[in-house]
Enzyme design. Structure first.
Site, PDB file in Angstrom:
ATOM      1  N   LEU A  60     -25.906  38.049  12.328  1.00 62.46           N
ATOM      2  CA  LEU A  60     -26.638  38.914  13.262  1.00 62.46           C
ATOM      3  C   LEU A  60     -28.021  39.276  12.724  1.00 62.46           C
ATOM      4  O   LEU A  60     -28.828  39.870  13.443  1.00 62.46           O
ATOM      5  CB  LEU A  60     -25.822  40.174  13.590  1.00 62.46           C
ATOM      6  CG  LEU A  60     -24.499  39.917  14.330  1.00 62.46           C
ATOM      7  CD1 LEU A  60     -23.747  41.231  14.563  1.00 62.46           C
ATOM      8  CD2 LEU A  60     -24.720  39.194  15.657  1.00 62.46           C
ATOM      9  N   ASN A  91     -25.412  38.141   4.513  1.00 60.75           N
ATOM     10  CA  ASN A  91     -26.713  37.755   3.937  1.00 60.75           C
ATOM     11  C   ASN A  91     -27.892  38.332   4.714  1.00 60.75           C
ATOM     12  O   ASN A  91     -28.767  37.623   5.193  1.00 60.75           O
ATOM     13  CB  ASN A  91     -26.826  36.232   3.805  1.00 60.75           C
ATOM     14  CG  ASN A  91     -26.691  35.497   5.120  1.00 60.75           C
ATOM     15  OD1 ASN A  91     -26.243  36.065   6.116  1.00 60.75           O
ATOM     16  ND2 ASN A  91     -27.084  34.240   5.143  1.00 60.75           N
ATOM     17  N   ASP A 149     -21.526  34.000   2.065  1.00 60.42           N
ATOM     18  CA  ASP A 149     -21.977  32.887   2.895  1.00 60.42           C
ATOM     19  C   ASP A 149     -23.495  32.768   2.935  1.00 60.42           C
ATOM     20  O   ASP A 149     -24.214  33.752   3.004  1.00 60.42           O
ATOM     21  CB  ASP A 149     -21.478  33.031   4.330  1.00 60.42           C
ATOM     22  CG  ASP A 149     -21.886  31.835   5.165  1.00 60.42           C
ATOM     23  OD1 ASP A 149     -21.469  30.727   4.824  1.00 60.42           O
ATOM     24  OD2 ASP A 149     -22.663  32.004   6.118  1.00 60.42           O
ATOM     25  N   HIS A 176     -18.259  29.610   1.276  1.00 56.22           N
ATOM     26  CA  HIS A 176     -19.236  28.641   1.797  1.00 56.22           C
ATOM     27  C   HIS A 176     -19.302  27.534   0.753  1.00 56.22           C
ATOM     28  O   HIS A 176     -19.897  27.707  -0.304  1.00 56.22           O
ATOM     29  CB  HIS A 176     -20.578  29.379   1.947  1.00 56.22           C
ATOM     30  CG  HIS A 176     -21.789  28.512   2.087  1.00 56.22           C
ATOM     31  ND1 HIS A 176     -22.528  28.466   3.237  1.00 56.22           N
ATOM     32  CD2 HIS A 176     -22.414  27.668   1.223  1.00 56.22           C
ATOM     33  CE1 HIS A 176     -23.548  27.624   3.069  1.00 56.22           C
ATOM     34  NE2 HIS A 176     -23.509  27.134   1.861  1.00 56.22           N
ATOM     35  N   HIS A 229     -16.865  26.805   7.861  1.00 54.29           N
ATOM     36  CA  HIS A 229     -17.581  25.676   8.489  1.00 54.29           C
ATOM     37  C   HIS A 229     -17.348  24.306   7.848  1.00 54.29           C
ATOM     38  O   HIS A 229     -18.273  23.679   7.362  1.00 54.29           O
ATOM     39  CB  HIS A 229     -19.079  25.968   8.587  1.00 54.29           C
ATOM     40  CG  HIS A 229     -19.742  26.563   7.362  1.00 54.29           C
ATOM     41  ND1 HIS A 229     -19.703  25.968   6.141  1.00 54.29           N
ATOM     42  CD2 HIS A 229     -20.450  27.707   7.207  1.00 54.29           C
ATOM     43  CE1 HIS A 229     -20.376  26.708   5.285  1.00 54.29           C
ATOM     44  NE2 HIS A 229     -20.837  27.763   5.901  1.00 54.29           N
ATOM     45  N   ASP A 302     -20.683  30.071  13.490  1.00 53.98           N
ATOM     46  CA  ASP A 302     -21.762  30.062  12.501  1.00 53.98           C
ATOM     47  C   ASP A 302     -23.109  30.248  13.216  1.00 53.98           C
ATOM     48  O   ASP A 302     -24.110  29.620  12.869  1.00 53.98           O
ATOM     49  CB  ASP A 302     -21.760  28.790  11.646  1.00 53.98           C
ATOM     50  CG  ASP A 302     -22.649  28.949  10.399  1.00 53.98           C
ATOM     51  OD1 ASP A 302     -23.183  30.055  10.183  1.00 53.98           O
ATOM     52  OD2 ASP A 302     -22.795  27.961   9.653  1.00 53.98           O
TER      53      ASP A 302
HETATM   54 ZN    ZN Z   1     -22.276  29.082   5.344  1.00 54.96          ZN
END
Ligand code: ZN
Lengths: 422, 309
Positions: A60, A91, A149, A176, A229, A302
């Protein structure tokens, strides 16, 4: 306050029925035939009524990168895509590595009221990969999982500590997977297309190597781990084997790995630049097989919105990521359901029920007594127009593509939070 | 005949017929380069800009002379690669140059695909003068002009391209061009400088033993090795490179007796090519330079003569 939805085809992960659905006080009060109510009545004949989508993985960008997206624009976009609950990554700037940031995100989302937001806290302080962050405090403030991530947890000992520590708070670590020494300089999948375009490639090993390590760490420590992912056939196989020997692992793939392959980068389309990179048709087939046999648990977006100035440049320099909320359902519906690969029920399982179970949050099911989180969709075709996205991120390689399955209306806690302009 | 596209971004996207037409036009232009009066009016009133984000004295000079021999107004911009890092956008630069009434922008950039982005945002025709590790179409065209002059055609020729294949835009453009014309291309070099297994371009052969590539070759093209690659660990030492991957007289004995030796220059003598080979009768490295001007004249002529310009 009550609302009645009439004649919808209600689809759950375990089946479908044509029925009426009564909403009272934000909950699903009754499902049945020939219901009536004093309040608003919506005739949903010809539409599917699906549990609100639950996204295990989105960005976001708030706090810190509000020019790319903020909690309000992001949750509006999520609602437009049929999502009623999303988990957002840490992040941001500052990083969501403490209760204050977690609360800020949660409160801002609650105030906006488009979609429930469950923050994911950082595994390590400032995402530096050195010390584990205050997971307990963040959990109390509303975080449901932990992840660095955007960057891998390269230090194996730190990941081990995080896996052990998170168990006390009944949560999980989402990883990740990326071996930085192998991805350095790479901008797309290592393969024939990269060779033809003269672009440096990223190997499958860069993703599969860390997954192998992380699975072994989770196994050794009896911990829950979630792999983010996944994009390759090898990832599916590693996770399949781990599940077979009892490792507590779940994983997600994304709509773009299912709908697109590396050739989307042809013409140096920066909107197809994503991490991990779009792979090959064979990888795509393995991911789909994994969805069918249960190896791949969930589809997460994602969602990675970027400002046009971060994308509109040389392929090598452009930011990585796809703005995914507003095409997620339709691209999966088109690729998987419309083509006959998966029944719609199975898609509901992968995008609603299982994600809610992994995150241990309400939702993912249409059932009396549950929150009235759902959306109406039809089977009609529509053309993606990125410039009309509610997300600030207009970055999608699907711009101009025709997809099937339109999100018509989204209800969150019984309130209409999105309605498609027809 | 003109090119089908507004721009010349690479040889991947143009047809065999278009390549033939460019080479035919270049042959005519060569008369001008070789003649006593190097001035024609082909580009009278046309404006040509060279936009180089990466140094290349010889390519830029070649384009500048080509423009001037045909009476164009030519200007050059040497944009440093530091402005790339600062995030000064390519597209803004492109639009600025475009608005000054430029007909052709000749562009060199350290990143693959940069001219492709540029081309989408300008009315001017773009000629790719080398983009990252992608293509260098005018270099390949001058190589092809040289080969055609000496061998009469391409059908059935074996062309060995030796060296840093994976980073070479010259190699990539030559592969696209030569295979379209019916030549057989064999690429050789250290495995660390070839595409990884499974990532090879279709329609060509790769081998780790330079000997296998050079054996019975009609053309042996050595690629320039960038010495920085050694620092990145892609090969252990320059000495070892020369021993196993350099083109020396012993290696050339494997090729056909009438094989041509080529090199895009500038050469690292004694590394990828020995001086004995570079200066031998089989070497057409100096000829390539002349042909470079002719090919660039041909392209500028063809690209400024399309309809509506
Ligand atoms: Zn990632």
């Amino acid at each position: 306050m009550s609302t009645l939805i009439k004649n919808a085809v209600i689809v759950n992960a375990d089946g479908r029925e044509t029925a009426d659905l009564l909403i009272e006080n934000g909950l699903i009060a009754k499902i049945g035939q020939g219901l009536s109510c004093e309040g608003e009545v919506i005739d949903a004949k010809g539409a599917f009524l699906l549990p609100g989508l639950v996204d295990l993985h989105c960005h976001l960008r708030d706090p810190g990168y509000e020019y790319k997206e903020d909690v309000v624009s992001g949750t509006r976009a999520a609602a437009a895509g049929g999502f009623t609950s999303v988990l957002c990554m840490a992040n941001t700037h500052p990083v969501n590595d403490c209760a204050a940031v977690t609360s800020y995100i949660k409160n801002k989302a609650d105030e906006a009221g488009y979609c429930k937001v469950y923050p994911i806290g950082a595994v390590s302080k400032a995402l530096e990969g050195k010390e584990i962050a205050e997971m307990g405090d963040m959990k109390s403030a509303g975080a449901v999982a932990f992840s660095d991530d955007g960057s891998p947890v390269s230090n194996a000992r730190l990941l081990e500590l995080a896996l052990l520590y998170s168990a006390r708070f009944d949560t999980y670590v989402a990883v990740h997977p990326e071996e930085l020494s192998l991805t350095e300089g790479g901008v797309m999948n290592r393969g024939m297309t990269a060779t033809m375009l003269g672009l440096p490639g990223i190997s499958r090993a860069a993703e599969e190597g860390p997954i192998a390590r992380d699975l072994i760490l989770a196994e050794e420590n009896h911990a829950r781990i979630h792999i983010c992912h996944i994009s390759t056939a090898g990832c599916v196989e590693l996770i399949r084997q781990a599940k077979a020997r009892g490792v507590k692992v779940t994983c997600e793939t994304t709509p773009h790995y299912l709908y697109l392959d590396e050739t989307a980068c042809e013409g140096y389309d920066v909107n197809a630049k994503v991490a991990p990179p779009l792979r090959t048709v064979a990888d795509q087939e393995a991911l789909i097989k994994g969805l069918v046999d249960g190896t791949v648990d969930a589809i997460a977006t994602d969602h990675a919105p970027h400002h046009i100035d971060d994308k509109n440049m040389e392929f090598t320099l452009a930011a990585k990521g796809i703005s995914g909320f507003e095409t997620a359902f339709s691209s999966c519906y088109t690729r998987l359901v419309k083509s006959g690969i998966l029944p719609l029920e199975k898609l509901v399982e992968k995008m609603c029920l299982t994600p809610a179970q992994i995150a241990k949050i309400p939702g993912g099911i249409i059932k009396e007594g549950q929150p009235a989180d759902f959306f109406l969709a039809d089977d009609k075709e529509w053309t993606v127009e990125a410039k009309k996205f509610l997300s600030r991120g207009k970055n999608t390689p699907l711009d101009g593509k025709t997809l099937s399955g339109r999100v018509l209306k989204t209800f969150q806690a019984g309130r209409l939070v999105y309605e498609r302009a027809l | 005949m003109a090119l089908k596209t507004k721009d010349l971004l690479g040889l991947r996207d143009i047809s065999r017929e278009e390549i033939e037409e460019i080479l035919n036009t270049a042959e005519a232009m060569k008369q001008v380069v070789a003649g006593p009066t190097k001035k024609t009016s082909h580009l009278q009133g046309k404006s040509i800009v060279t936009l180089f984000y990466e140094n290349s004295t010889r390519t830029r000079l070649s384009f500048e002379l080509a423009s001037k021999y045909m009476s164009a107004v030519a200007a050059n911009i040497a944009a440093s690669s530091s402005s790339v890092k600062k995030g000064e956008t390519l597209i803004d630069t492109a639009k600025t140059i475009d608005m000054m009434g430029t007909d052709v922008i000749i562009m060199r950039h350290p990143m693959s695909g940069a001219p492709h982005i540029m081309a989408k945002h300008v009315k001017s025709a773009i000629i790719n003068a080398g983009d990252g590790t992608n293509e260098h179409p005018t270099q390949a065209l001058l190589d092809m002009l040289t080969i055609r002059e000496k061998k009469g055609g391409f059908e059935g020729l074996k062309v060995a391209v030796v060296g840093d294949v994976v980073h070479s835009r010259v190699a990539r453009s030559n592969v696209y061009g030569l295979t379209k014309m019916g030549a057989k291309v064999v690429l050789a070099g250290p495995p660390t400088l070839l595409p990884a297994p499974g990532c090879e371009m279709p329609g060509v052969e790769y081998c780790y033993q330079v000997e296998d590539a050079v054996r019975d070759a009609d053309v042996v093209m050595a690629l320039r090795i960038q010495l920085e690659r050694q620092k990145k660990g892609l090969f252990p030492s320059v000495r070892e490179y020369a021993r196993y991957f350099g083109i020396d007289p012993k290696m050339m004995q494997l090729a056909r007796p009438d094989a041509l030796v080529m090199h895009p220059g500038p050469m690292n003598r004694g590394v990828e090519i020995s001086s004995y080979v570079a200066d031998s009768d089989q070497s057409f490295i100096n000829e390539q330079v002349t042909n470079g001007v002719a090919v660039r004249m041909a392209l500028l002529y063809m690209m400024t003569r399309r309809e509506g310009r």
